[in-house]
Design an enzyme around this catalytic site. Sequence first.
Site, PDB file in Angstrom:
ATOM      1  CG  LEU A  79      -1.943  -1.093   1.390  1.00  0.00           C
ATOM      2  CD1 LEU A  79      -2.659  -0.951   2.728  1.00  0.00           C
ATOM      3  CD2 LEU A  79      -2.952  -1.054   0.247  1.00  0.00           C
ATOM      4  CG  ASP A  80       0.573   4.245  -3.019  1.00  0.00           C
ATOM      5  OD1 ASP A  80       1.437   3.453  -3.441  1.00  0.00           O
ATOM      6  OD2 ASP A  80      -0.285   4.781  -3.736  1.00  0.00           O
ATOM      7  NE  ARG A  81       6.047   7.650   5.092  1.00  0.00           N
ATOM      8  CZ  ARG A  81       7.293   7.959   5.411  1.00  0.00           C
ATOM      9  NH1 ARG A  81       8.221   7.998   4.477  1.00  0.00           N
ATOM     10  NH2 ARG A  81       7.627   8.227   6.658  1.00  0.00           N
ATOM     11  CB  THR A  84      -2.982   4.016   1.006  1.00  0.00           C
ATOM     12  OG1 THR A  84      -2.839   4.830  -0.158  1.00  0.00           O
ATOM     13  CG2 THR A  84      -4.288   3.250   0.919  1.00  0.00           C
TER      14      THR A  84
END
Length: 260
Positions: free
Chosen positions: A53-55, A57
């Site tokens: 997951l993106d940082r 998110t």
Amino acid sequence: MLEILYQDPWLVAVNKPAGWLVHRSWLDRDEKVVVMQTVRDQIGQHVFTAHRLDRPTSGVLLMGLSSEAGRRLAQQFEQHHIRKRYHAIVRGWLIDDAVLDYPLVEERDKIADKFAREDKAPQPAVTQYRGLATVEMAVPTGRYPTTRYGLVELEPKTGRKHQLRRHLAHLRHPIIGDSKHGDLRQNRSAAEHFACRRLMLHASRLELTHPFTGQPLIIQAGLDETWMQVLTQFGWRGLLPDNERVEFTAASRQDETHLT
């Protein structure tokens, strides 16, 4: 400590907080708050990532408890056998129930990807989206006296970098709090009036076949305090019953909200 959403002899899933890295890279090797190391220390076992997951998110992050478990999970993700559901708060009123098929050029990091090919063709990218609710708040943004927001459910059918963020920006409904693909004036307004200082994108649910038992498995992640405060202020409580938390109240933040 991280919230453990699911654990068995093969798998573990946590609710990743916004702002946490999944794992360190050479670009951020000094980062102290990392999901993988925290989970390892918390459960006393090494963990193996299968997706990321993106940082900024938050939400469901599923890992294997062995290299074989990580490999099997990664294969399921790569073959799109795992159904992923996200929720986002966006600029404007997005009311459609549709599928966006819009290829994306690979997004390269200036440092990490400096040796990557620049002539790569756009890659297929497909997102199913559904508008759940809209609201118009009496706070000005730019030259407009009011601000419109939408609550959206998203299911990515492919896994491109920043796919959901880029697809929503393409639809002219960028996610609130997206500093890279979003609307900076909207972001500032949401932070000022609604104490919303994070990317409003949450990985709410994973649905898969267990890679070892063959049984159906559904994992869901609750929303954090920022999400719950915004849902309350926008009159959207009850729309995400599987993810809302009763322990968060809006009293502390409502006192800080100034609507004109």
